[in-house]
Enzyme design. Structure first.
Site, PDB file in Angstrom:
ATOM      1  N   ASN A   9       0.880  -1.172   0.000  1.00 17.24           N
ATOM      2  CA  ASN A   9       0.000   0.000   0.000  1.00 17.24           C
ATOM      3  C   ASN A   9       0.916   1.220   0.000  1.00 17.24           C
ATOM      4  OD1 ASN A   9      -1.753   2.083   0.564  1.00 17.24           O
ATOM      5  ND2 ASN A   9      -2.174   1.432   2.678  1.00 17.24           N
ATOM      6  N   LYS A  11       0.212   4.279  -0.299  1.00 19.38           N
ATOM      7  CA  LYS A  11      -0.391   5.477   0.327  1.00 19.38           C
ATOM      8  C   LYS A  11      -0.170   6.703  -0.566  1.00 19.38           C
ATOM      9  CE  LYS A  11       0.418   3.268   4.703  1.00 19.38           C
ATOM     10  NZ  LYS A  11       0.454   3.362   6.129  1.00 19.38           N
ATOM     11  N   HIS A  93      -9.201   0.924   5.576  1.00 22.51           N
ATOM     12  CA  HIS A  93      -7.832   1.074   6.064  1.00 22.51           C
ATOM     13  C   HIS A  93      -7.827   2.017   7.268  1.00 22.51           C
ATOM     14  CE1 HIS A  93      -3.656   2.364   6.353  1.00 22.51           C
ATOM     15  NE2 HIS A  93      -3.376   1.170   5.851  1.00 22.51           N
ATOM     16  N   GLU A  95      -6.045   4.448   8.154  1.00 16.38           N
ATOM     17  CA  GLU A  95      -5.951   5.906   7.923  1.00 16.38           C
ATOM     18  C   GLU A  95      -7.259   6.475   7.418  1.00 16.38           C
ATOM     19  OE1 GLU A  95      -2.451   5.325   5.651  1.00 16.38           O
ATOM     20  OE2 GLU A  95      -1.491   4.730   7.534  1.00 16.38           O
ATOM     21  N   GLU A 163      -4.806  -5.130  10.977  1.00 14.46           N
ATOM     22  CA  GLU A 163      -3.784  -4.089  11.089  1.00 14.46           C
ATOM     23  C   GLU A 163      -3.999  -3.295  12.368  1.00 14.46           C
ATOM     24  OE1 GLU A 163      -2.076  -2.994   7.048  1.00 14.46           O
ATOM     25  OE2 GLU A 163      -3.916  -1.859   7.226  1.00 14.46           O
ATOM     26  N   GLY A 169       3.001   2.060  10.606  1.00 15.33           N
ATOM     27  CA  GLY A 169       3.939   3.155  10.395  1.00 15.33           C
ATOM     28  C   GLY A 169       4.721   3.550  11.643  1.00 15.33           C
ATOM     29  N   SER A 209       3.970  -2.384  10.322  1.00 21.70           N
ATOM     30  CA  SER A 209       5.432  -2.438  10.458  1.00 21.70           C
ATOM     31  C   SER A 209       6.000  -3.817  10.127  1.00 21.70           C
ATOM     32  CB  SER A 209       5.849  -1.994  11.863  1.00 21.70           C
ATOM     33  OG  SER A 209       5.456  -0.641  12.067  1.00 21.70           O
TER      34      SER A 209
HETATM   35  C1  PEP Z   1      -0.433  -0.094   6.137  1.00 20.49           C
HETATM   36  O1  PEP Z   1      -0.573   1.109   5.963  1.00 20.49           O
HETATM   37  O2  PEP Z   1      -1.306  -0.856   5.727  1.00 20.49           O
HETATM   38  C2  PEP Z   1       0.749  -0.554   6.837  1.00 20.49           C
HETATM   39  C3  PEP Z   1       0.767  -1.771   7.276  1.00 20.49           C
HETATM   40  O3  PEP Z   1       1.788   0.349   6.997  1.00 20.49           O
HETATM   41  P1  PEP Z   1       3.256   0.028   7.596  1.00 20.49           P
HETATM   42  O4  PEP Z   1       3.722  -1.247   6.953  1.00 20.49           O
HETATM   43  O5  PEP Z   1       4.087   1.212   7.199  1.00 20.49           O
HETATM   44  O6  PEP Z   1       3.104  -0.104   9.073  1.00 20.49           O
END
Ligand code: PEP
Length: 251
Positions: A9, A11, A93, A95, A163, A169, A209
């Site tokens: 993703n 973003k 998601h 965000e 998630e 992040g 992460s």
């Molecule tokens: C995400 O935005 O779906 C995500 C898992 O981000 P990150 O891997 O940067 O934590």
């Protein structure tokens, strides 16, 4: 055995030229035994789609609107995504839920539009740190499952992404045991709401992460069927390192 799914993703990152380069880098080395996807920003979908044409990499979108067309300024429909070769789309998601403040009923409409349009739905769920500390993780993800209905009937076109918001992040991933606990719970919920056969076929992927050095241990968990990757998907090497961990699981 469920085929692992690993998706990047991107973003609101990349430029047109870095997006195309990254897509080519991923497509060049895409593994044959796992399903791989990349979700660039809307405006680069066309260019990225052309860059990965003929490869095994699936083109994905980060969001969509649920209406088919009309006066919805700034929005994009499922048909428009399909026109550009999009094969999967995220809904819910973290965000979108927590930064853009998208409510559950809107996420539900989007999820059903994605599925009804023939795309693979990647439905994202996860708790905040306050919810985890209050021991509310399982009730929270259960409530987020209420956004889905039995109209979503093909297990091959539903992927659930667990998630935890506090892991996205932040560089702080869920432990293998924390991930497995929630994934197993989600699979059990799928069995209760649909049936066991359906639940056994749905891919449940972890996001938060995930990096090449923690992907193997996370994916070794029985109910972790891949990953949704943010930061580490912005470099072909690190993304492909995670894909390699998924391939090992498959082997
Ligand atoms: C995400 O935005 O779906 C995500 C898992 O981000 P990150 O891997 O940067 O934590």
């Amino acid at each position: 055995m469920r085929t692992p799914f690993v998706a990047g993703n991107w973003k609101m990152n990349t430029t047109k030229s870095t997006a195309v380069d990254l897509a080519k880098g991923v497509a060049k080395s895409a593994a044959a035994t796992v399903d791989i996807g990349i979700a660039p920003p809307f405006v680069y979908l066309d260019a990225v789609g052309q860059a990965i044409a003929g490869s095994r990499v699936l083109l994905g979108a980060q969001d969509v609107y649920f209406k088919p067309n009309g006066a919805f300024t700034g929005e994009i429909s499922v048909e428009m995504l399909k026109d550009l070769g999009v094969r999967f789309c995220l809904a819910g998601h973290s965000e979108r839920r927590h930064v853009i403040q998208e409510p559950g009923d809107l996420i539900s409409l989007k999820a059903h539009a994605i599925y009804a349009g023939g795309l693979i739905l990647v439905h994202c769920v996860g708790e905040t740190i306050d919810q985890r500390e209050a021991d509310e993780t399982l009730p929270v993800v259960r409530r987020q499952f209420d956004e889905l209905s039995e109209k979503i009937s093909d297990p091959a076109r539903l992927i659930v992404a667990y998630e935890p918001v506090w892991a996205i992040g932040t560089g702080r991933n869920a432990t293998d045991a924390q991930a497995q606990e929630v994934h197993a719970f989600l699979r059990q919920e799928l069995a209760v709401r649909w049936n066991k056969d359906f639940a056994d076929r749905v891919r449940i992927v972890y996001g938060g992460s995930m990096k090449p050095d923690n992907a193997g241990a996370l994916m070794n968990q029985a109910d972790v069927d891949g990953g949704l990757i943010g930061g580490a998907s912005l470099k072909a090497d690190s993304f492909l390192g995670i894909v390699a961990a998924a391939e090992k699981k498959r082997a």
